[in-house]
Each structure stands twice: as structure tokens, then as C-alpha cells.
Design a protein around this motif. Structure first.
Motif, PDB file in Angstrom:
ATOM      1  N   GLU A 124       0.817  -1.214   0.000  1.00  0.00           N
ATOM      2  CA  GLU A 124       0.000   0.000   0.000  1.00  0.00           C
ATOM      3  C   GLU A 124       0.850   1.263   0.000  1.00  0.00           C
ATOM      4  OE1 GLU A 124      -3.474   0.056  -0.263  1.00  0.00           O
ATOM      5  OE2 GLU A 124      -3.013  -2.042  -0.734  1.00  0.00           O
ATOM      6  N   ASN A 125       2.102   1.163   0.427  1.00  0.00           N
ATOM      7  CA  ASN A 125       2.988   2.329   0.394  1.00  0.00           C
ATOM      8  C   ASN A 125       3.242   2.807  -1.029  1.00  0.00           C
ATOM      9  OD1 ASN A 125       3.279   2.452   3.190  1.00  0.00           O
ATOM     10  ND2 ASN A 125       5.022   1.041   3.181  1.00  0.00           N
ATOM     11  N   LEU A 126       3.043   1.923  -2.006  1.00  0.00           N
ATOM     12  CA  LEU A 126       3.173   2.333  -3.413  1.00  0.00           C
ATOM     13  C   LEU A 126       2.169   3.429  -3.751  1.00  0.00           C
ATOM     14  CD1 LEU A 126       3.591  -1.215  -4.977  1.00  0.00           C
ATOM     15  CD2 LEU A 126       5.334   0.592  -5.023  1.00  0.00           C
TER      16      LEU A 126
ATOM     17  N   VAL B 236       2.023   0.530 -10.649  1.00  0.00           N
ATOM     18  CA  VAL B 236       2.740  -0.619 -10.087  1.00  0.00           C
ATOM     19  C   VAL B 236       1.830  -1.344  -9.104  1.00  0.00           C
ATOM     20  CG1 VAL B 236       4.739  -1.377  -8.754  1.00  0.00           C
ATOM     21  CG2 VAL B 236       4.984   0.516 -10.374  1.00  0.00           C
ATOM     22  N   HIS B 237       1.147  -0.572  -8.274  1.00  0.00           N
ATOM     23  CA  HIS B 237       0.238  -1.160  -7.289  1.00  0.00           C
ATOM     24  C   HIS B 237      -0.920  -1.877  -7.969  1.00  0.00           C
ATOM     25  CE1 HIS B 237      -3.155  -1.177  -4.421  1.00  0.00           C
ATOM     26  NE2 HIS B 237      -2.224  -1.431  -3.525  1.00  0.00           N
ATOM     27  N   ALA B 238      -1.506  -1.255  -8.977  1.00  0.00           N
ATOM     28  CA  ALA B 238      -2.681  -1.833  -9.634  1.00  0.00           C
ATOM     29  C   ALA B 238      -2.355  -3.168 -10.281  1.00  0.00           C
ATOM     30  CB  ALA B 238      -3.224  -0.856 -10.674  1.00  0.00           C
TER      31      ALA B 238
ATOM     32  N   LEU C  12       3.059  -9.264  -2.194  1.00  0.00           N
ATOM     33  CA  LEU C  12       2.886  -7.826  -2.341  1.00  0.00           C
ATOM     34  C   LEU C  12       3.773  -7.253  -3.438  1.00  0.00           C
ATOM     35  CD1 LEU C  12       2.764  -6.707   1.413  1.00  0.00           C
ATOM     36  CD2 LEU C  12       0.842  -6.977  -0.175  1.00  0.00           C
ATOM     37  N   PRO C  13       3.228  -6.337  -4.239  1.00  0.00           N
ATOM     38  CA  PRO C  13       4.061  -5.637  -5.221  1.00  0.00           C
ATOM     39  C   PRO C  13       5.023  -4.703  -4.517  1.00  0.00           C
ATOM     40  CG  PRO C  13       1.907  -4.614  -5.109  1.00  0.00           C
ATOM     41  CD  PRO C  13       1.838  -5.847  -4.241  1.00  0.00           C
ATOM     42  N   ARG C  14       6.068  -4.329  -5.203  1.00  0.00           N
ATOM     43  CA  ARG C  14       7.062  -3.436  -4.599  1.00  0.00           C
ATOM     44  C   ARG C  14       7.879  -2.774  -5.702  1.00  0.00           C
ATOM     45  NH1 ARG C  14       8.835  -7.087  -0.394  1.00  0.00           N
ATOM     46  NH2 ARG C  14       6.754  -7.907  -0.785  1.00  0.00           N
TER      47      ARG C  14
END
Length: 464
Positions: free
Chosen positions: A186-188, A196-198, A206-208
Motif C-alpha cells: 500500500e505504500n506504493l 505498479v500497485h494496480a 505484495l508488489p514493490r
């Protein structure tokens, strides 16, 4: 792969690899003796280009390896690599009849790569002993970068997720005294990486976004951006099974960028290096992004989603926008982006795109010189209209209904997110060798990074 080359002074006994032609074969065999002549005759060896013959001694040991030349040259700079899977274990050296020892040794070493991480039995060891006039240190820098890229691509997605890919970047930079950080989950959104998050939010992993730097702050800024999709299901536009089989390689752009970064840092090139890698898994779940969604981007450009299987350009767009804010002297991105590039040029010849004519010429010249093929395709501006959207600033895929120019339109989309960099180039690589050939074992492949290492080395060393 480094273990496949060693200095000749470190080896007590080694077997010569002797270059021959159809014209010189008789003279060579006369020196080796009648048994060698009889053996070659019995095996039909005539010295044709790239053909080879192991010559046995009285106890069955290999006393020499004959290798066919094309005139005074190897038929291909890396053709000596065809010996790798044939030679018995042991040490060999290049006879003075083999031209360009450095290039020949590099070809042998590139061919020696084996991905045996999951094998119980390690691969056999065969080494080439090179003379002191060969710059083994520089070759080793190149080989270690290539090996890193190949290893990362070959590791399956169950062992290499977004977290592990980001960690690989951190481990590499930490080893060379670099610094950086990773923005996670969620920090993205809080740090304005909405695409990137989507793309990555539907995965349980988790994406990063990994962002690392190395070098002196006042040196020329070279920034590398790599697509880090560790596995691509296609999202809600799910891929058929045969198209999904190799999707562990969809982080090949990130792997190649890290391989190039490893070369740059190990060689201590005088640049301020920055590497940005968005690390995601394009998975399917109730919160997956959809066709028809309109996504915000870091650049402020709104993007209509035409197909969730074109996710790589979305995460690259946010990463390129971040990189571009720093006004780098050279911005390079690498991605396993489009099947259209493979249709146009096949698996072994990646296209690249740039507005910079001088950079394009330099890439083409260096690419040929180091036998690392790349081919320029145009950023054809009339095709920008193919990306028109009725509801957003831009669509991320070709909406013209033609299905044409897939690689070009992807590059044009990315170009919308770069405006401040002094020079930018995009590389649409395959990251895989489907059929083994000299210098290229089948599997994950480093493409373009030997060219880019030599180009950066030459371009920025001149400024010092």
C-alpha cells in the motif's frame, strides 16, 4: 561461468585446441604423427569450418582438439563454444593458431553456463587456460553479469517472487557499497506509484518497487529500469496454457538490468548508477485490475486499460517517470515486453528504440563489435494515434483495430513518460534462448547488456 576460464600460468597440464583449415590440416597432422592422421581420416575430419575432432593418445586420453577455421577466423566469434558439451572434463588451452583468444575464450565461457540449482549432480568442469595478454579480469566481470541475469530468469516463480527479486537488487548493491530502498504494498499508493500497485495488487505476494544507487554523486547519471513481472498469467485477460509456460521469464528485463549493473559496479565505471525495478506478479483475484479501467499514473497521465496482459508497460511507465524526474544523462529500460518484437525479429535479435541518433549509432556499432545483436526500430510518431482513448489521456495498447506495430506502439506509450532525460533508449528483449547455439545455452539469456556495458564504459570513461 568464471570457473570455465583460468590463467595458463595457474595450470600445470592442459590439452591444446588447434585451429585448422582444409588447407592446413595436412601440415598439422604431420606434426601430430601418423596415428593422428589415421584417426582423422577414419572419422572423416577434413578441417571444415566449425567442425572439430578430438585426437586420442595411446591410452585413449585426448592429446589435442582440432577445430575448423573459416580462413584465418572462426566462423562465428563464439563458435568455439560448440566444444563445451563434447570435451571430457579437464583443462585446455588455445594454440596460437586460434585467432582472437579473448573473444574465443569468452564464447567458450558463455557456452559453459549450466543452470543446475535444482540438479542433484553438478555439471562437469571444463576450463580454458588463457595467456596473460588476455584481460581475464574484464572478461570475468562480463561473465558474472551474464550469469546473474541468466540465473535470475531461470529460477522458477515459486522461488523468485517480488520480494526475492527486490532482495536480489538489494544484495547486489549492498555488495558493492550502494544504497537504496524498497517501497512495498500500500505504500506504493502513498508514494505515487499507482500503476505498479494496480498491476500487482491481486497477488498474494505484495508488489514493490526497488530503487538503488551507487557511485559518486557528481558523476554522470546512468539510470536503468527493468520490468520485474515475476510471473504473468495475463490477469483477467488470462493467457492460454501454452503462452503461460515461459512466464517465469517475464522479469527478464529486471534480470538483465541487474546483470548490467553488476558489470558496471564490478568494473568501477565512473558513473552515478541508479537501478529502478518494479517487482510484481500479474495474478487473478477479485481485486485484479480490469479491461476498461482507467488508472492514474505517477506522471499524471490517465491510462485506459485495453488488455490486462499488457501489464509490463504500466509498471515501467511509473518507474520511468520516477527515473526521469532526476534528469539522468542516460536512461535505459529493458523489458520482455511484446510478442510483436519476436514476430518481427525473432528470439535472438531484440529491437531497441531511441530518439537519440548518436546513441542509436553507437549502440549499433558496439553491438556488432561485441557480437551482442540489437536492431533499431523506429519510434514512428504517426502510430501514436493508435493509442488514442475516448475516456482517458491514452490507452496502453493499440486501439486502432489493426493489430499492427505492437512493439512500436508499446515503445511509443513508454515515450510519453520520458521528457527530461538527456538520452533514453528502450529495449524489447526476449530474455530466452529457445535453441542452444554457441555462446547461448538454452534457457534464460542476457541480451544487450554486453553491448551496453561496453558502450557505457567507452562513453563515460572519455569524460574523465
Amino acid at each position: 561461468m568464471r570457473q570455465s576460464l583460468v590463467r595458463k600460468s595457474e595450470v600445470s597440464v592442459s590439452t591444446p585446441i588447434i585451429g585448422v583449415t582444409e588447407a592446413s590440416l595436412e601440415d598439422v597432422l604431420a606434426k601430430l604423427g601418423e596415428p593422428a592422421r589415421a584417426w582423422c581420416t577414419a572419422n572423416g575430419f577434413t578441417g571444415t569450418a566449425s567442425a572439430f575432432q578430438l585426437v586420442p593418445g595411446l591410452r585413449g586420453e585426448v592429446t589435442a582438439v582440432l577445430f575448423g577455421l573459416s580462413g584465418e577466423r572462426l566462423a562465428h566469434p563464439f563458435s568455439l563454444g560448440s566444444l563445451v558439451r563434447t570435451l571430457p572434463e579437464g583443462d585446455y588451452h588455445l594454440d596460437q593458431t586460434i585467432p582472437d583468444h579473448a573473444e574465443a575464450a569468452l564464447g567458450f565461457a558463455l557456452s559453459s553456463y549450466v543452470f543446475d540449482k535444482y540438479k542433484a549432480q553438478p555439471a562437469a568442469s571444463r576450463r580454458i587456460a588463457v595467456s596473460d595478454d588476455v584481460d581475464l579480469d574484464r572478461i570475468s566481470v562480463i561473465l558474472e553479469g551474464v550469469q546473474l541475469a541468466r540465473d535470475l530468469i531461470n529460477i522458477p516463480a515459486n522461488d523468485l517472487g517480488p520480494e526475492e527479486l527486490a532482495k536480489a537488487a538489494g544484495d547486489l548493491f549492498n555488495a558493492h557499497g550502494g544504497t537504496g530502498r524498497v517501497v512495498v504494498g500500500e505504500n506504493l499508493l502513498g508514494e505515487n506509484f499507482p500503476m505498479v500497485h494496480a498491476v500487482g495488487r491481486a497477488s498474494s505476494r505484495l508488489p514493490r518497487l526497488a530503487d538503488y544507487t551507487w557511485g559518486k554523486e557528481d558523476d554522470p547519471k546512468v539510470t536503468l529500469v527493468g520490468k520485474g513481472v515475476i510471473f504473468d498469467t495475463g490477469g483477467l485477460n488470462i493467457k492460454p496454457g501454452n503462452s503461460m509456460a515461459l512466464m517465469k521469464k517475464d522479469m527478464g528485463g529486471a534480470a538483465n538490468v541487474l546483470g548490467l549493473a553488476a558489470m558496471i559496479m564490478a568494473a568501477e565505471l565512473p558513473v552515478r548508477l541508479r537501478v529502478i525495478i518494479p517487482c510484481v506478479e500479474n495474478a487473478i483475484a477479485g481485486n485484479a485490475f480490469r479491461p476498461g479501467d482507467v488508472l492514474p499514473s505517477r506522471k499524471g497521465i490517465t491510462v485506459e486499460i485495453g488488455n490486462t496482459d499488457a501489464e509490463g508497460r504500466l509498471i515501467l511507465a511509473d518507474a520511468l517517470a520516477l527515473a526521469d524526474e532526476e534528469h539522468p544523462d542516460l536512461l535505459l529500460d529493458m523489458a520482455t515486453l511484446t510478442g510483436a518484437a519476436r514476430v518481427a525479429l525473432g528470439p535472438d535479435l531484440p529491437p531497441f528504440y531511441t530518439h537519440d541518433e548518436e546513441l542509436a549509432e553507437d549502440i549499433s556499432v558496439v553491438s556488432e563489435a561485441v557480437s551482442d545483436p540489437l536492431w533499431r526500430l523506429p519510434l514512428w510518431q504517426p502510430y501514436m494515434s493508435y493509442l488514442d482513448s475516448k475516456v482517458a489521456d491514452i490507452n496502453h495498447i493499440n486501439t486502432s483495430g489493426t493489430g499492427f506495430a505492437g512493439s512500436i506502439t508499446a515503445a511509443l506509450f513508454l515515450s510519453r513518460f520520458v521528457e527530461n532525460s538527456k538520452s533514453w533508449a528502450h529495449f524489447d528483449i526476449y530474455g530466452w534462448t529457445p535453441m542452444e547455439k554457441p555462446g547461448k545455452p538454452s534457457g534464460g539469456e542476457a541480451q544487450g547488456i554486453r553491448t551496453l556495458f561496453s558502450l557505457i564504459e567507452e562513453r563515460f570513461s572519455k569524460t574523465q
